[in-house]
Design a protein around this motif. Structure first.
Motif, PDB file in Angstrom:
ATOM      1  N   GLU A   1     -10.334  12.217  14.333  1.00  0.00           N
ATOM      2  CA  GLU A   1     -11.767  12.531  14.409  1.00  0.00           C
ATOM      3  C   GLU A   1     -11.999  14.034  14.492  1.00  0.00           C
ATOM      4  OE1 GLU A   1     -13.932  10.195  17.355  1.00  0.00           O
ATOM      5  OE2 GLU A   1     -12.597   8.515  16.953  1.00  0.00           O
ATOM      6  N   ALA A   2     -11.124  14.734  15.242  1.00  0.00           N
ATOM      7  CA  ALA A   2     -11.271  16.190  15.372  1.00  0.00           C
ATOM      8  C   ALA A   2     -11.108  16.873  14.018  1.00  0.00           C
ATOM      9  CB  ALA A   2     -10.256  16.727  16.371  1.00  0.00           C
ATOM     10  N   ALA A   3     -10.206  16.339  13.194  1.00  0.00           N
ATOM     11  CA  ALA A   3      -9.975  16.935  11.864  1.00  0.00           C
ATOM     12  C   ALA A   3     -11.190  16.742  10.952  1.00  0.00           C
ATOM     13  CB  ALA A   3      -8.732  16.321  11.228  1.00  0.00           C
ATOM     14  N   LEU A   4     -12.051  15.789  11.296  1.00  0.00           N
ATOM     15  CA  LEU A   4     -13.203  15.465  10.436  1.00  0.00           C
ATOM     16  C   LEU A   4     -14.526  15.908  11.042  1.00  0.00           C
ATOM     17  CD1 LEU A   4     -12.162  11.835   9.447  1.00  0.00           C
ATOM     18  CD2 LEU A   4     -12.316  13.803   7.906  1.00  0.00           C
ATOM     19  N   THR A   5     -14.456  16.602  12.157  1.00  0.00           N
ATOM     20  CA  THR A   5     -15.656  16.807  12.970  1.00  0.00           C
ATOM     21  C   THR A   5     -16.823  17.435  12.202  1.00  0.00           C
ATOM     22  OG1 THR A   5     -16.419  17.600  15.096  1.00  0.00           O
ATOM     23  CG2 THR A   5     -14.834  18.993  13.957  1.00  0.00           C
TER      24      THR A   5
ATOM     25  N   ILE B   1       0.873  -1.184   0.000  1.00  0.00           N
ATOM     26  CA  ILE B   1       0.000   0.000   0.000  1.00  0.00           C
ATOM     27  C   ILE B   1       0.911   1.235   0.000  1.00  0.00           C
ATOM     28  CG2 ILE B   1      -1.903   1.194   1.183  1.00  0.00           C
ATOM     29  CD1 ILE B   1      -2.318  -1.330   2.881  1.00  0.00           C
ATOM     30  N   PRO B   2       0.668   2.221  -0.872  1.00  0.00           N
ATOM     31  CA  PRO B   2       1.465   3.453  -0.809  1.00  0.00           C
ATOM     32  C   PRO B   2       1.409   4.062   0.587  1.00  0.00           C
ATOM     33  CG  PRO B   2       0.066   3.447  -2.753  1.00  0.00           C
ATOM     34  CD  PRO B   2      -0.339   2.258  -1.935  1.00  0.00           C
ATOM     35  N   ALA B   3       2.567   4.547   1.086  1.00  0.00           N
ATOM     36  CA  ALA B   3       2.628   5.072   2.453  1.00  0.00           C
ATOM     37  C   ALA B   3       3.051   6.536   2.441  1.00  0.00           C
ATOM     38  CB  ALA B   3       3.613   4.239   3.271  1.00  0.00           C
ATOM     39  N   LYS B   4       2.415   7.325   3.316  1.00  0.00           N
ATOM     40  CA  LYS B   4       2.756   8.753   3.433  1.00  0.00           C
ATOM     41  C   LYS B   4       2.893   9.108   4.904  1.00  0.00           C
ATOM     42  CE  LYS B   4       0.777  10.372  -0.868  1.00  0.00           C
ATOM     43  NZ  LYS B   4      -0.419  10.893  -1.523  1.00  0.00           N
ATOM     44  N   ASP B   5       3.409  10.310   5.135  1.00  0.00           N
ATOM     45  CA  ASP B   5       3.655  10.795   6.499  1.00  0.00           C
ATOM     46  C   ASP B   5       2.329  11.152   7.170  1.00  0.00           C
ATOM     47  OD1 ASP B   5       4.360  12.164   8.793  1.00  0.00           O
ATOM     48  OD2 ASP B   5       6.083  13.148   7.844  1.00  0.00           O
ATOM     49  N   VAL B   6       2.046  10.507   8.283  1.00  0.00           N
ATOM     50  CA  VAL B   6       0.760  10.716   8.968  1.00  0.00           C
ATOM     51  C   VAL B   6       0.638  12.124   9.550  1.00  0.00           C
ATOM     52  CG1 VAL B   6       1.477   9.861  11.254  1.00  0.00           C
ATOM     53  CG2 VAL B   6      -0.905   9.571  10.498  1.00  0.00           C
ATOM     54  N   ARG B   7       1.770  12.797   9.740  1.00  0.00           N
ATOM     55  CA  ARG B   7       1.677  14.144  10.308  1.00  0.00           C
ATOM     56  C   ARG B   7       1.037  15.127   9.340  1.00  0.00           C
ATOM     57  NH1 ARG B   7       7.817  13.827  12.361  1.00  0.00           N
ATOM     58  NH2 ARG B   7       7.913  13.207  10.180  1.00  0.00           N
ATOM     59  N   GLU B   8       0.972  14.741   8.067  1.00  0.00           N
ATOM     60  CA  GLU B   8       0.321  15.614   7.075  1.00  0.00           C
ATOM     61  C   GLU B   8      -1.177  15.325   6.954  1.00  0.00           C
ATOM     62  OE1 GLU B   8       2.427  14.544   3.589  1.00  0.00           O
ATOM     63  OE2 GLU B   8       4.351  15.246   4.400  1.00  0.00           O
ATOM     64  N   LEU B   9      -1.624  14.258   7.581  1.00  0.00           N
ATOM     65  CA  LEU B   9      -2.996  13.814   7.322  1.00  0.00           C
ATOM     66  C   LEU B   9      -4.083  14.730   7.895  1.00  0.00           C
ATOM     67  CD1 LEU B   9      -4.871  11.730   6.042  1.00  0.00           C
ATOM     68  CD2 LEU B   9      -4.665  10.351   8.121  1.00  0.00           C
ATOM     69  N   PRO B  10      -3.978  15.190   9.151  1.00  0.00           N
ATOM     70  CA  PRO B  10      -5.070  16.029   9.668  1.00  0.00           C
ATOM     71  C   PRO B  10      -5.375  17.220   8.758  1.00  0.00           C
ATOM     72  CG  PRO B  10      -3.642  15.363  11.458  1.00  0.00           C
ATOM     73  CD  PRO B  10      -2.967  14.913  10.190  1.00  0.00           C
ATOM     74  N   GLU B  11      -4.337  17.864   8.255  1.00  0.00           N
ATOM     75  CA  GLU B  11      -4.554  19.016   7.372  1.00  0.00           C
ATOM     76  C   GLU B  11      -5.254  18.572   6.091  1.00  0.00           C
ATOM     77  OE1 GLU B  11      -4.133  21.945   8.452  1.00  0.00           O
ATOM     78  OE2 GLU B  11      -4.860  22.792   6.555  1.00  0.00           O
ATOM     79  N   LYS B  12      -4.806  17.464   5.529  1.00  0.00           N
ATOM     80  CA  LYS B  12      -5.437  16.948   4.297  1.00  0.00           C
ATOM     81  C   LYS B  12      -6.912  16.656   4.533  1.00  0.00           C
ATOM     82  CE  LYS B  12      -1.562  14.807   1.924  1.00  0.00           C
ATOM     83  NZ  LYS B  12      -0.808  13.609   1.679  1.00  0.00           N
ATOM     84  N   LEU B  13      -7.212  16.079   5.689  1.00  0.00           N
ATOM     85  CA  LEU B  13      -8.605  15.719   5.974  1.00  0.00           C
ATOM     86  C   LEU B  13      -9.449  16.974   6.173  1.00  0.00           C
ATOM     87  CD1 LEU B  13      -8.150  12.645   8.363  1.00  0.00           C
ATOM     88  CD2 LEU B  13      -8.799  12.632   5.946  1.00  0.00           C
ATOM     89  N   ARG B  14      -8.863  17.971   6.820  1.00  0.00           N
ATOM     90  CA  ARG B  14      -9.617  19.226   7.014  1.00  0.00           C
ATOM     91  C   ARG B  14      -9.966  19.851   5.667  1.00  0.00           C
ATOM     92  NH1 ARG B  14      -7.136  19.674  12.143  1.00  0.00           N
ATOM     93  NH2 ARG B  14      -5.112  20.195  11.228  1.00  0.00           N
ATOM     94  N   GLU B  15      -9.053  19.714   4.709  1.00  0.00           N
ATOM     95  CA  GLU B  15      -9.262  20.337   3.388  1.00  0.00           C
ATOM     96  C   GLU B  15     -10.111  19.467   2.453  1.00  0.00           C
ATOM     97  OE1 GLU B  15      -5.318  20.926   2.014  1.00  0.00           O
ATOM     98  OE2 GLU B  15      -4.954  22.639   3.365  1.00  0.00           O
TER      99      GLU B  15
ATOM    100  N   VAL C   1     -13.830   5.349  11.194  1.00  0.00           N
ATOM    101  CA  VAL C   1     -14.077   4.400  12.289  1.00  0.00           C
ATOM    102  C   VAL C   1     -13.718   5.118  13.585  1.00  0.00           C
ATOM    103  CG1 VAL C   1     -13.478   2.188  13.325  1.00  0.00           C
ATOM    104  CG2 VAL C   1     -13.617   2.392  10.837  1.00  0.00           C
ATOM    105  N   ARG C   2     -14.711   5.331  14.408  1.00  0.00           N
ATOM    106  CA  ARG C   2     -14.525   6.134  15.624  1.00  0.00           C
ATOM    107  C   ARG C   2     -13.920   5.327  16.770  1.00  0.00           C
ATOM    108  NH1 ARG C   2     -19.382  10.531  16.161  1.00  0.00           N
ATOM    109  NH2 ARG C   2     -19.395  11.130  13.960  1.00  0.00           N
TER     110      ARG C   2
END
Ligand code: GLY
Ligand code: MN
Ligand code: MN
Length: 495
Positions: free
Chosen positions: A200-204, A170-184, A192-193
Motif C-alpha cells: 500500500e505504501a508503494a501505491l500511496t 499463473i506466471p510467478a515473479k520475485d515479490v521483492r521487486e514488486l514495490p519498485e515496479k508499483l512505484r514506477e 485491496v487494502r
C-alpha cells in the motif's frame, strides 16, 4: 541446533552487527560478524546441498476456477492495474508470529496461500495479464536460507517460482521487486487494502480509498455464487464439522470433569487433522453461557442437566468453512422446558430453511423464522400479542437477538463487503450458500421471564445451499430434531 543459530538470527545479533551491516547482503557481512558463526562454517553452509526442484507438477484442483474468477474481475475493471495482496505475518510477541491465513481475496483468485504473495492484474490488450509475486526459494549462496529468520531452514521449504507457476497456472515473479515496479507504474491502479502495508505504501500516491473499496466490494459480491469446486469444499467442511461434533459428544464426560475448554480442544483437533483450522473461534457455551452470542472464552463448567451450545466449523485446506450450531443436553436428555424452547427454535429453523429457494428474497428466511419464534413467545405469555404488533415493534428481539443467517464461504460471514442491494435486499440464486440459524436466548438476569427460563440459550444452525429447485442442507449429517439428537447422542456414547 538452536544454540548455534539463534545468535545469528536474533535481534540481538542484528543489533550487535550494527544498523549499517543490516543493510548489506548477508554474504558480505558473514565473516566474523555473527557471534558463534565461524568463517569456516559460514563458507561451509553455502555448498553441499542437493537440487530439490520439483518438475512436471500438475496444476492445483481449483486452477481452472481461479482463472475464471480472474477473468470476471478483469472484465469489470478494464484498463486498470489491480493489486491483491495475500498479507504478511503478524507479530504476536518478539519473534513469534500468529498463525498465518492468506487473505480471502488473494486465495480466491489464485488458490495460493503464501504469506507476502501479491497477485497483480496488469492491463493488456482488452483484458489483463496476471502475475503472482512470491518470495522465491531461499538463496543458499548468500546464507539467507539459514541466517535469516524467514530462511527456509527455519520456516520450511517454499515452492520455487517455476514450481508455483505450474501449480497455480499463473506466471510467478520475485515479490521483492514488486514495490519498485508499483512505484514506477503509470495508469489507474486499485489495491485491496488492509493486508500488506508495504504494498500500500508503494501505491500511496496512485490510489484512493473510494476506488479501492469498489474493488473490495466487487470481490465480495463475486463470491456470492459458488462454483462447483467451492460447493465441494463447503460440503467437505460440513462433513468434517459433523465428525468434530461427534468427537465432542463422545467426550462430554471429560468436559464435565474439566471445562468448556475440553470441548474446544476436541473440536480443534478434528479441524487441524482434517482441515486447515477452525473457520472462527469455536463457541463452546454450556449452561447460561449459551445466552452470550459470541462466547469464546470457553472456560466455564460443563454440568449435567444444562445445555451445551456448540457453534463451530472446520475450515478446509482450501479455506472454505462450515458454520454449524447444535444445542445439546449434556446428560443426553432435554428437560421439559429445554425441549419446549428447543422445539420452538427447531420449528423456526424449519420455516427458515423452507424459505430458501432461487428467486426468494434474501430476507424471506429471516422473516419466516422470526414469525415462528414470535408466535411461541406470545403463546408462552412472555410478550403481549398480537403477533403482528410484536413483529412490527420488533419486541421479540429481546430474546431472538440476531439475524437468522448470513452468506457462507471462505469467510464465515462471507461477502461482508457486498452492497445492501446485492445482499440483504437481494434475491437468492442457485449456488449461494447461507446459514439458517435462529435462536432464543433468555439471559440469566432477565427479570421479564419466569425464573425457570433464565440462563437457557438455544441456537440451531445449518449451512444451506440454494439449488436450481430449492435447497440442500450441507450439514444434514448432524441430527436437528430433539428426539433425533437424543438418539444420536445415546448411540455415540454407547459406541
Ligand atoms: N459462528 C458465528 C455465526 O454463527 O455467525
Ligand atoms: Mn455459527
Ligand atoms: Mn453463522
Amino acid at each position: 541446533m538452536a544454540e548455534e543459530l539463534i545468535p545469528a538470527d536474533s535481534d540481538e545479533a542484528a543489533a550487535a552487527a550494527g544498523a549499517e551491516e543490516e543493510e548489506q547482503p548477508i554474504k558480505q557481512r558473514k565473516n566474523g560478524l555473527y557471534p558463534g558463526v565461524s568463517d569456516e562454517l559460514a563458507e561451509n553452509m553455502t555448498s553441499g546441498w542437493a537440487d530439490t526442484e520439483l518438475r512436471d507438477l500438475e496444476p492445483i484442483a481449483q486452477a481452472a476456477h481461479t482463472a475464471d474468477r480472474r477473468a470476471a474481475l478483469s472484465a469489470r475493471f478494464p484498463g486498470e492495474r489491480l493489486v491483491i495482496p495475500s498479507g504478511n505475518l503478524k507479530t504476536r510477541s518478539n519473534d513469534t508470529e500468529y498463525a498465518f491465513r492468506a487473505s480471502t481475496e488473494y486465495a480466491y483468485l489464485t488458490g495460493d496461500q503464501s504469506e507476502d504473495g501479491v497477485l497483480v492484474l496488469e492491463p493488456q490488450g482488452g483484458g489483463h495479464r496476471a502475475t503472482v509475486y512470491l518470495l522465491p526459494r531461499s538463496d543458499r549462496e548468500n546464507g539467507e536460507f539459514w541466517l535469516s529468520g524467514q530462511g527456509e531452514l527455519w520456516v520450511g521449504r517454499r515452492h520455487s517460482l517455476a514450481e508455483a507457476e505450474q501449480l497455480l497456472g499463473i506466471p510467478a515473479k520475485d515479490v521483492r521487486e514488486l514495490p519498485e515496479k508499483l512505484r514506477e507504474a503509470t495508469g489507474p491502479v486499485r489495491v485491496v487494502r488492509g493486508h500488506d502495508a508495504a504494498i500500500e505504501a508503494a501505491l500511496t500516491d496512485k490510489v484512493t480509498a473510494e476506488r479501492d473499496e469498489e474493488l473490495r466490494v466487487n470481490l465480495s459480491e463475486a463470491r456470492a455464487v459458488k462454483d462447483a469446486f467451492e460447493i465441494g469444499e463447503l460440503q467437505k467442511a460440513c462433513d468434517s464439522t459433523a465428525r468434530g461434533f461427534e468427537d465432542v459428544v463422545k467426550v462430554l464426560d471429560k468436559a464435565e470433569a474439566t471445562s468448556e475448554r475440553y470441548v474446544e480442544g476436541t473440536f480443534f483437533l478434528r479441524a487441524r487433522v482434517e482441515g486447515n483450522d477452525v473457520g472462527y473461534g469455536s463457541i463452546c457455551a454450556a449452561g447460561p453461557h449459551a445466552t452470550t452470542l459470541h462466547w469464546v472464552r470457553n472456560d466455564g463448567p460443563v454440568r449435567s442437566g444444562d445445555l451445551l451450545l456448540l457453534d463451530a466449523g472446520v475450515e478446509t485446506h482450501t479455506l472454505y468453512t462450515a458454520d454449524v450450531t447444535r444445542t445439546l443436553p449434556i446428560n443426553g436428555r432435554y428437560s421439559a422446558l429445554q425441549r419446549t424452547i428447543y422445539d420452538a427454535v427447531y420449528d423456526a429453523q424449519e420455516a427458515g430453511i423452507a424459505a430458501v429457494r432461487p428467486g426468494a428474497k434474501y430476507r424471506d428466511f429471516h422473516d419466516a423464522a422470526q414469525r415462528v419464534l414470535t408466535e411461541r413467545l406470545v403463546e408462552w405469555g412472555l410478550v403481549e400479542g398480537p403477533v403482528e404488533r410484536v413483529l412490527e415493534l420488533g419486541l421479540q428481539r429481546r430474546w431472538t437477538l440476531h439475524g437468522t443467517g448470513h452468506m457462507l464461504g471462505m469467510d464465515v460471514h462471507d461477502c461482508a463487503a457486498a452492497r445492501t442491494e446485492a445482499y440483504v435486499d437481494g434475491t437468492l440464486e442457485p449456488g449461494m450458500c447461507l446459514t439458517v440459524e435462529p435462536g432464543l436466548y433468555f439471559q440469566a438476569d432477565d427479570l421479564t421471564v419466569p425464573e425457570e427460563y433464565r440462563g437457557i440459550g438455544v441456537r440451531i444452525e445449518d449451512d444451506i445451499l440454494v439449488t436450481e429447485d430449492g435447497n440442500r442442507n450441507l450439514s444434514a449429517a448432524l441430527p436437528r430434531r430433539a428426539d433425533e439428537v437424543e438418539a444420536w447422542m445415546a448411540a455415540l456414547k454407547q459406541g
